[in-house]
Enzyme design. Structure first.
Site, PDB file in Angstrom:
ATOM      1  N   ALA A  79     -45.481 -91.600   5.398  1.00  0.00           N
ATOM      2  CA  ALA A  79     -47.005 -91.855   5.860  1.00  0.00           C
ATOM      3  C   ALA A  79     -46.862 -92.728   6.894  1.00  0.00           C
ATOM      4  CB  ALA A  79     -47.224 -92.978   4.799  1.00  0.00           C
ATOM      5  N   SER A 115     -43.546 -97.857   3.622  1.00  0.00           N
ATOM      6  CA  SER A 115     -44.998 -96.875   3.714  1.00  0.00           C
ATOM      7  C   SER A 115     -45.144 -96.246   2.973  1.00  0.00           C
ATOM      8  CB  SER A 115     -44.132 -96.671   4.680  1.00  0.00           C
ATOM      9  OG  SER A 115     -43.033 -95.414   5.133  1.00  0.00           O
ATOM     10  N   ASP A 116     -46.049 -95.343   2.282  1.00  0.00           N
ATOM     11  CA  ASP A 116     -45.593 -93.914   1.380  1.00  0.00           C
ATOM     12  C   ASP A 116     -44.563 -93.153   2.137  1.00  0.00           C
ATOM     13  OD1 ASP A 116     -45.626 -92.493  -1.049  1.00  0.00           O
ATOM     14  OD2 ASP A 116     -48.167 -93.081  -0.536  1.00  0.00           O
ATOM     15  N   TRP A 117     -44.228 -92.131   1.483  1.00  0.00           N
ATOM     16  CA  TRP A 117     -43.400 -91.005   1.835  1.00  0.00           C
ATOM     17  C   TRP A 117     -44.399 -90.156   3.084  1.00  0.00           C
ATOM     18  CZ3 TRP A 117     -39.228 -89.336  -1.196  1.00  0.00           C
ATOM     19  CH2 TRP A 117     -39.172 -87.645  -1.688  1.00  0.00           C
ATOM     20  N   PHE A 146     -51.444 -93.503   2.074  1.00  0.00           N
ATOM     21  CA  PHE A 146     -51.954 -92.442   2.935  1.00  0.00           C
ATOM     22  C   PHE A 146     -53.764 -92.784   3.920  1.00  0.00           C
ATOM     23  CE2 PHE A 146     -49.195 -90.019  -0.114  1.00  0.00           C
ATOM     24  CZ  PHE A 146     -47.570 -90.165   1.031  1.00  0.00           C
TER      25      PHE A 146
END
Ligand code: BGC
Length: 736
Positions: free
Chosen positions: A295, A291-293, A260
């Site tokens: 992101a 990707s992160d949540w 993030f």
């Protein structure tokens, strides 16, 4: 020829033709004996753009699901979705969803089911920072294999673990999820978990794919606040944050998750340099990055994309192949490809990476999960026993004044006080979605079983926070009736983990006050701490006769703690992260760079000591270990030679114990200013009372003495070096 023979030859030929026809018709990508790369290119040729793009998306599934809405929920999923974050842990539901992909999508591409299995699924074992304090990566590998098995049997193919973000600010809640302040420790434990999850072969029945996160520099979050800016210089990127990732990529980790944070202005999720230049080109990683949540969408909030479409373009072109949850890739990529902003070759490369992981996992050949009864899936006695074994090695004996511990076998009255004593909720730590509270053994239960002949005088004392002192009186009564106080304090599980930063790392005032009151009884106090980060203990430490840091042990904490209290278990853990004296001392870590005025009082705090309370590597035992003089095999070597250093450690106490020898190096004069010392190797051995063991470290100059410059190029410079072990510092020289 007889008629019957003629007829049978006719049918044999027909059968052969039919088989040949079927073989010819079976697409190559479905042939499990064909090489993976051939299967990928065959499948890619058959896919439409829409089908390709769907492979690059991850949705969530299963939150608040109940059997009645499974049907409609499954129907809502786009046919051909690449991956799901699977919140259900139900193999039957997974198979139903997979059936839809396998039977209703045109090309029958299996879905990849991912989830956060961070420290066990139902057999929840200690949090990562605790694992690192065990200095026992083999046990961590074994427990990760247990987690993998429970995951497979719950329908999960891919875990978002390990987190290998070096973290030096304990205000940051996520220090609990990583392996501490040192790059080498993060590398070793990261590799140990990858090995455990992925097994020998990703396609083995009980292997799952690992995901290294959060690539990269996330641990540097400014002020210890989550999701913040991170000012990571090119030098510290290469020196501190990248090494654990490089080691785990080399160990074969299938996937990574982008962070993030940003890296000095360029978000980790849109960072071509880290994602493509380093990861894919230099390190040749051939799996994929998710990707992160949210992101991808957050690139807009981070100020590098004007809208979601541009954020998708930036993330993808930088090297993020899969979009977690945002749905931006699915919505915007058809237009971005039509506008020629995304070349088809990039789409094909990204899809190939996702498919590669699916093929390697064997998902095309065995898309369904074996469904076995719940008792066959979770909490097998041998797995719980393994969790207990690791837990014993994660609990750090921080203080033991006048050998307060172990407690005498004849003790008859123990006061067991504090909000953590009977807790089953917080002791398991964050990221334990599937745990059943009832599975967690309380500290109380473990202690009661261990001290069968003693009366346990329990009192809550106070809650974790708030101002209610109503329980103090009972706690004081119980303490007065007893010979010793075991005081169990700590943090709630929601105070660490993601989005759980704290401005102070002290315990809430109510817990400190309880301890101050109990001190007035004059009884010895054993302070047991369960928390997800180093704590500020400046006011509590002087009140304690002994301190045991048990972190968040998971479901099997009571028996291991009780074993340490009774002496059945000799503590062997050492800290993998420094405990600052106060919050104001942050950052304090052992591998700080050398500085201009290191001696005397200059540069120190005027109001407090500059020394932390407990350094990285601190941890006591019930026996004593005496180190002999460390011996080098040479005092001078060239850059391409190797040398060994060894030390004999004697168990000079009266009980068997495990000692971890930590080997550091330092380079006092180099063309860049290097850390005061750097951990390069460690080894843990059990030594019987009165016996000795030899510990050896082979120094390979390129691996152990080199440094990187800001582009990642490695150098070894000639000159003096030191090897540090225990309190010894031995000089040697590298010559041209
Ligand atoms: C966290 C990740 C996690 C992901 C999926 C994010 O919010 O930062 O660590 O793996 O969610 O649950």
């Amino acid at each position: 020829m007889k008629r019957t023979t003629l007829i049978s030859s006719f049918f044999v030929s027909i059968g052969l033709c039919f088989t040949l026809l079927t073989v010819a018709q079976t697409p190559l990508y479905k042939d499990k004996n064909a090489p993976v790369e051939k299967r990928i290119s065959d499948l890619l040729k058959r896919m439409t753009l829409e089908e390709k793009i769907l492979q690059l998306n991850q949705y969530t599934f299963g939150i608040n699901n109940n059997p009645n809405n499974i049907g409609p929920e499954v129907k809502k999923l786009p046919n051909g979705i690449g991956s799901l974050i699977y919140f259900s842990a139900d193999p039957v539901l997974r198979n139903q969803i997979q059936k839809k992909a396998m039977e209703e999508s045109r090309l029958c591409i299996p879905i990849l089911f991912g989830f956060d299995i961070i420290h066990g699924l139902r057999t929840v074992y200690p949090i990562s920072i605790a694992q690192a304090c065990s200095w026992n990566p083999d046990l961590v590998t074994q427990l990760c294999a247990v987690a993998a098995k429970e995951s497979v049997l719950s329908g999960v193919d891919w875990t978002f673990s390990p987190m290998i973000d070096v973290a030096r600010d304990p205000r940051w809640g996520r220090v609990s999820e990583g392996y501490g302040e040192d790059p080498y420790t993060n590398a070793v434990f990261g590799v140990a978990s990858v090995k455990g999850y992925q097994g020998k072969n990703l396609s083995d029945s009980y292997s799952i794919a690992a995901c290294l996160k959060h690539y990269v520099g996330y641990g540097m979050s400014e002020g210890g606040r989550d999701y913040r800016y991170s000012d990571v210089s090119a030098q510290s990127l290469w020196e501190t944050y990248l090494p654990p990732y490089e080691a785990c990529v080399k160990a074969g980790a299938a996937t990574l998750m982008s962070g993030f944070n940003d890296i000095s202005g360029v978000p980790a999720t849109a960072n071509y340099y880290t994602l493509t230049e380093i990861l894919k080109k230099r390190w040749k990683h051939d799996g994929f990055v998710v990707s992160d949540w949210n992101a991808v969408k957050q690139l807009v909030w981070q100020g590098v994309a004007k809208d979601e479409k541009e954020s998708g373009l930036k993330a993808f072109m930088a090297g993020v192949e899969m979009d977690m949850k945002d749905d931006i890739y699915r919505v915007h990529f058809p237009a971005l490809v039509a506008e020629k902003k995304i070349p088809m070759k990039n789409i094909d490369d990204a899809v190939a990476r996702v498919l590669r992981v699916k093929f390697r996992l064997g998902l095309f050949d065995e898309p369904y999960t074996k469904v076995v009864e719940e008792k066959e899936r979770y909490l097998k006695p041998e797995d719980v026993a393994l969790a207990q074994k690791l837990t014993e090695e994660t609990m750090v004996l921080l203080k033991n004044k006048n050998n307060t511990l172990p407690l005498s076998a004849n003790i008859s009255k123990i006061a067991l006080i504090g909000p953590m004593a009977k807790d089953q909720e917080n002791i398991v730590g964050s990221w334990s979605f599937n745990v059943k509270t009832a599975d967690a053994e309380t500290l109380y239960d473990g202690i009661q079983k261990e001290f069968k002949n003693a009366t346990i005088n329990y009192a809550l004392g106070c809650d974790f926070d708030g101002t209610n002192e109503a329980g103090f009186a009972e706690a004081l009564d119980k303490a007065n009736e007893s010979e010793v106080i075991i005081l169990c304090l700590g943090e709630k599980k929601t105070w660490s983990g993601e989005n759980a930063s704290r401005s102070t790392i002290a315990l809430p005032a109510i817990q400190e006050k309880l301890m101050q009151e109990l001190k007035k009884t004059g009884k010895p106090i054993i302070l047991v701490l369960s928390n997800g980060r180093p704590l500020e203990l400046v006011r509590l430490e002087p009140l304690a006769d002994a301190i045991v840091e048990i972190w968040q042990p998971g479901i099997a904490g009571g028996t291991p703690l009780a074993g340490i209290l009774s002496g059945r278990v000799n503590p062997s853990a050492k800290l993998a992260i420094t405990f600052p004296l106060t919050t104001g001392q942050i950052p304090t870590y052992y591998n700080m760079r050398q500085c201009a005025r290191p001696y005397g009082t200059e540069g120190n705090y005027q109001d407090i000591s500059t020394e932390p309370l407990y350094w990285f590597g601190h941890g006591l035992s019930y026996t004593s270990f005496t180190y002999g003089d460390a011996k080098l095999s040479a005092t001078k070597i060239t850059k391409s030679q190797k040398m060994t250093v060894e030390v004999t450690v004697a168990n000079s106490g009266s009980v068997k114990g495990k000692e971890t020898v930590l080997w550091y190096i330092s380079d006092p004069a180099c063309s860049i200013s290097r850390p005061m010392k750097e951990l390069k190797y460690f080894e843990k051995k059990e030594i019987n009372a009165g016996e000795k063991a030899v510990y050896k470290f082979e120094i390979d100059p390129m691996r152990d003495l080199s440094f990187t410059n800001a582009t990642g190029k490695r150098f070894v410079e000639a000159g003096d070096f030191y090897v540090h072990v225990n309190n010894q510092k031995i000089k040697f020289e590298i010559v041209e």
